[in-house]
Write a protein that holds these residues in place. Structure first.
Motif, mmCIF file in Angstrom:
data_model
loop_
_atom_site.group_PDB
_atom_site.id
_atom_site.type_symbol
_atom_site.label_atom_id
_atom_site.label_comp_id
_atom_site.label_asym_id
_atom_site.label_seq_id
_atom_site.Cartn_x
_atom_site.Cartn_y
_atom_site.Cartn_z
ATOM 1 N N ALA A 221 0.834 -1.207 0.000
ATOM 2 C CA ALA A 221 0.000 0.000 0.000
ATOM 3 C C ALA A 221 0.866 1.254 0.000
ATOM 4 O O ALA A 221 0.563 2.239 -0.683
ATOM 5 N N LEU A 222 1.953 1.216 0.751
ATOM 6 C CA LEU A 222 2.881 2.352 0.760
ATOM 7 C C LEU A 222 3.532 2.533 -0.603
ATOM 8 O O LEU A 222 3.776 3.669 -1.036
ATOM 9 N N ALA A 224 2.164 1.965 -3.513
ATOM 10 C CA ALA A 224 1.203 2.686 -4.350
ATOM 11 C C ALA A 224 1.172 4.164 -4.008
ATOM 12 O O ALA A 224 1.088 5.022 -4.893
ATOM 13 N N LEU A 225 1.251 4.469 -2.722
ATOM 14 C CA LEU A 225 1.277 5.873 -2.302
ATOM 15 C C LEU A 225 2.561 6.555 -2.740
ATOM 16 O O LEU A 225 2.551 7.715 -3.180
ATOM 17 N N THR A 283 -3.290 7.455 -7.483
ATOM 18 C CA THR A 283 -2.404 6.563 -6.730
ATOM 19 C C THR A 283 -2.694 6.635 -5.239
ATOM 20 O O THR A 283 -2.646 5.612 -4.537
ATOM 21 N N ASN A 284 -3.033 7.816 -4.739
ATOM 22 C CA ASN A 284 -3.391 7.933 -3.321
ATOM 23 C C ASN A 284 -4.659 7.141 -3.013
ATOM 24 O O ASN A 284 -4.758 6.466 -1.983
ATOM 25 N N SER A 287 -3.881 3.448 -2.954
ATOM 26 C CA SER A 287 -3.235 3.082 -1.700
ATOM 27 C C SER A 287 -4.261 2.908 -0.583
ATOM 28 O O SER A 287 -4.187 1.967 0.213
ATOM 29 N N ARG A 291 -5.065 -0.569 1.629
ATOM 30 C CA ARG A 291 -5.101 -0.553 3.093
ATOM 31 C C ARG A 291 -6.472 -0.946 3.618
ATOM 32 O O ARG A 291 -6.593 -1.649 4.613
#
Length: 297
Positions: A221-222, A224-225, A283-284, A287, A291
């Motif tokens: 997930a990080l 993607a962020l 992208t945010n 993410s 999550r």
């Protein structure tokens, strides 16, 4: 005390509530957040940007480096994003710029993910002096501002998109390392890991089969962020002149080229900037989807 012949209530039956909860979840079907409607648009935006980077010729037949019309022509049916100060089609330059910005961002995230996760997993799994030494290195990286560190690395390596990607990747190593270490430490002390060791599992097998699969979802997930953050940082370096040299199309460079014409040709900065903002927001959102899926599971 229950009378003979009577059936115990649901409150008295052990595990009844848990069984009903599982049945209710099963009746609702799969709840993977990537399949929800509100995550469909961000996923499509990211896929479109990736296709831009892989096959830009599918979306435009115009050259991104040659003049195709009058200079500073406003957006129209012939030129969707207008033309720049030398008559080049801005839409074509934005499309071809994806191969510079997005590929560089992917390289940056890959560098940070691989190196940072490796450091975090080793520190969290081994512990002791190795953990202390690696975390002190991570603290040093975290103490330096990301932009300053990336600028220093680009100046040492030389200008260019590849060097900018490496520099941005180095700035994200510490973030991946801290998160990976915290996840590994929390999973390492769980009961099923201790049971795996008790049943004769080796360090390598337990790490591969039990610790890593249950630790990497937040790290993914990080990643993607960090893709959105990497696009912003690479665009910033390109805006400052440390990225791809002109006339190579790159999103930060496109915005920098149009800043002198903001009053007369707003599209030169606004439209490439909106593309960058849309992809970063996508992208945010992706993410958050990953999550959310980890929390629902």
């Amino acid at each position: 005390m229950t009378l003979l012949g009577t059936r115990p209530s649901s409150a008295d039956a052990p595990g009844t509530a848990e069984v009903q909860t599982r049945r209710a979840r099963g009746a609702q079907g799969p709840r993977h957040p990537l399949l929800r409607a509100r995550f469909l648009l961000p996923t499509l935006v990211i896929l479109l940007a990736l296709v831009w980077a892989i096959a830009p010729g599918l979306f435009t037949s115009l050259s991104p480096t040659e003049s195709v019309g009058p200079a500073l022509q406003a957006p129209s049916g012939a030129h969707w994003f207008g033309t720049d100060a030398t008559g080049r089609d801005l839409y074509a330059r934005v499309i071809y710029g994806a191969s510079q910005s997005i590929v560089a961002a992917l390289v940056a995230v890959l560098v940070g993910f691989v190196v940072g996760t490796t450091i975090g997993v080793l520190a969290g799994a081994v512990g002791g002096l190795l953990d202390d030494a690696l975390m002190r290195l991570v603290d040093v990286l975290l103490a330096i501002p990301a932009l300053l560190l990336s600028l220093s690395i680009v100046i040492l390596l030389g200008f260019g998109t590849t060097n900018a990607a490496i520099a941005v990747g180095v700035t994200s190593i510490a973030v991946f390392a801290r998160l990976a270490r915290s996840q590994v430490v929390s999973v390492r002390v769980s009961e099923y890991v201790e049971a795996a060791y008790g049943s004769g599992g080796t360090f390598g097998s337990v790490l591969w089969r039990h610790i890593l699969p249950n630790s990497l979802t937040p790290v993914i997930a990080l990643a993607a962020l960090q893709l959105g953050s990497a696009i912003l940082q690479i665009s910033t370096l390109g805006f400052l002149g440390y990225g791809a040299p002109p006339p190579t199309p790159e999103w930060g460079l496109l915005i920098a080229e149009g800043r002198n014409y903001v009053a007369t040709a707003w599209w030169l900065t606004v439209l490439p900037g909106l593309v960058v903002v849309a992809i970063v927001l996508a992208t945010n959102r992706l993410s958050q989807a990953i999550r959310g899926g980890d929390q629902d599971s």
